[in-house]
Design an enzyme around this catalytic site. Sequence first.
Site, short mmCIF file in Angstrom:
data_model
loop_
_atom_site.label_atom_id
_atom_site.label_comp_id
_atom_site.label_asym_id
_atom_site.label_seq_id
_atom_site.Cartn_x
_atom_site.Cartn_y
_atom_site.Cartn_z
N ALA A 1 0.81 -1.22 0.00
CA ALA A 1 0.00 0.00 0.00
C ALA A 1 0.85 1.27 0.00
O ALA A 1 0.32 2.35 -0.23
CB ALA A 1 -0.94 0.01 1.20
N LYS A 2 2.14 1.13 0.32
CA LYS A 2 3.09 2.26 0.30
C LYS A 2 2.53 3.48 1.05
O LYS A 2 2.61 4.61 0.59
CB LYS A 2 3.46 2.64 -1.13
CG LYS A 2 4.15 1.51 -1.91
CD LYS A 2 4.55 1.95 -3.30
CE LYS A 2 5.25 0.84 -4.04
NZ LYS A 2 4.35 -0.30 -4.40
N ARG A 3 2.02 3.25 2.24
CA ARG A 3 1.46 4.33 3.03
C ARG A 3 2.56 5.18 3.67
O ARG A 3 3.59 4.66 4.08
CB ARG A 3 0.53 3.78 4.11
CG ARG A 3 -0.70 3.06 3.58
CD ARG A 3 -1.56 3.97 2.70
NE ARG A 3 -2.86 3.40 2.42
CZ ARG A 3 -3.31 3.10 1.21
NH1 ARG A 3 -2.55 3.32 0.16
NH2 ARG A 3 -4.52 2.62 1.04
#
Length: 286
Positions: free
Chosen positions: A96-98
């Site tokens: 999700a590369k948050r």
Amino acid sequence: MAAAFGARLAEAMDAHGPLCVGIDPHPGLLAAWGLPDDASGLAAFARTVMEAVGGRVAAVKPQSALFERHGSAGVAVLEEVVAAGRATGTLVIVDAKRGDIGSTMAAYADAYLRDGSPLAGDALTVSPFLGFGSLEPAVEAARATGRGLFVLALTSNPEGASVQHARDASGVSVAAAIAGQARLLNERETAASGAELGSVGLVVGATIGSAAHDAGVDLAAVRGPLLAPGVGAQGAGAAELAAVFGPARRAVLASSSRGVLAAGPDREALRRAAERACAEAAAALR
């Protein structure tokens, strides 16, 4: 609390090999499988992949955006993938590369790293480019629940170098600073547990060539897992992996998406493709 992610990943890689299968349901791939580009097609795609490789590979990596594009029904399918990973004993890395600050980052950590959350897999990809310290809520949540993080460090997209290779006044690159912070966290964990790998890994593109060396990044010193997209269909073989990872090869979890998924929708064909990809990755990382 579950055993720390780094230890669980090392055990899974020993048992199944160093392969992570990306679950990337792009519209074109859904069409190639004869599936509609909607939530029903997405669900059929994800279930087929999990039925083919669940319990047979070290990890799977669903790309959250390709589920989110189908709205709440798509997010529900992502929750199904997380549950299927748990049911089959397959580690799930939610891609999700948050990355955010304060209460917003804490909310992301609650969604993806809290026990009981339907979106909480075994690890989460995160972006440190608001400052590594902005990840502290995720670091704390992962530590508390035995989950892991994969921090973007050296990616293969051409635009990434303008940020990741930039250097501060003392000459330290952004990527090296990120790797250094991950190393400190892993040193504390492994010193206490005696584990081979800590639970804070890096995302390092398998096709970046000499970028790690050029940016002054000592990947072996990180003592955490190295998630390596780009193996197989994107061009990284034995020579490329040796050039990028050198003595850190033992820590590499090679990620293959298209190279495996192109074999679908037949489950046996998917399974065979994953087995080939795993054998090729293992040979390349010796």
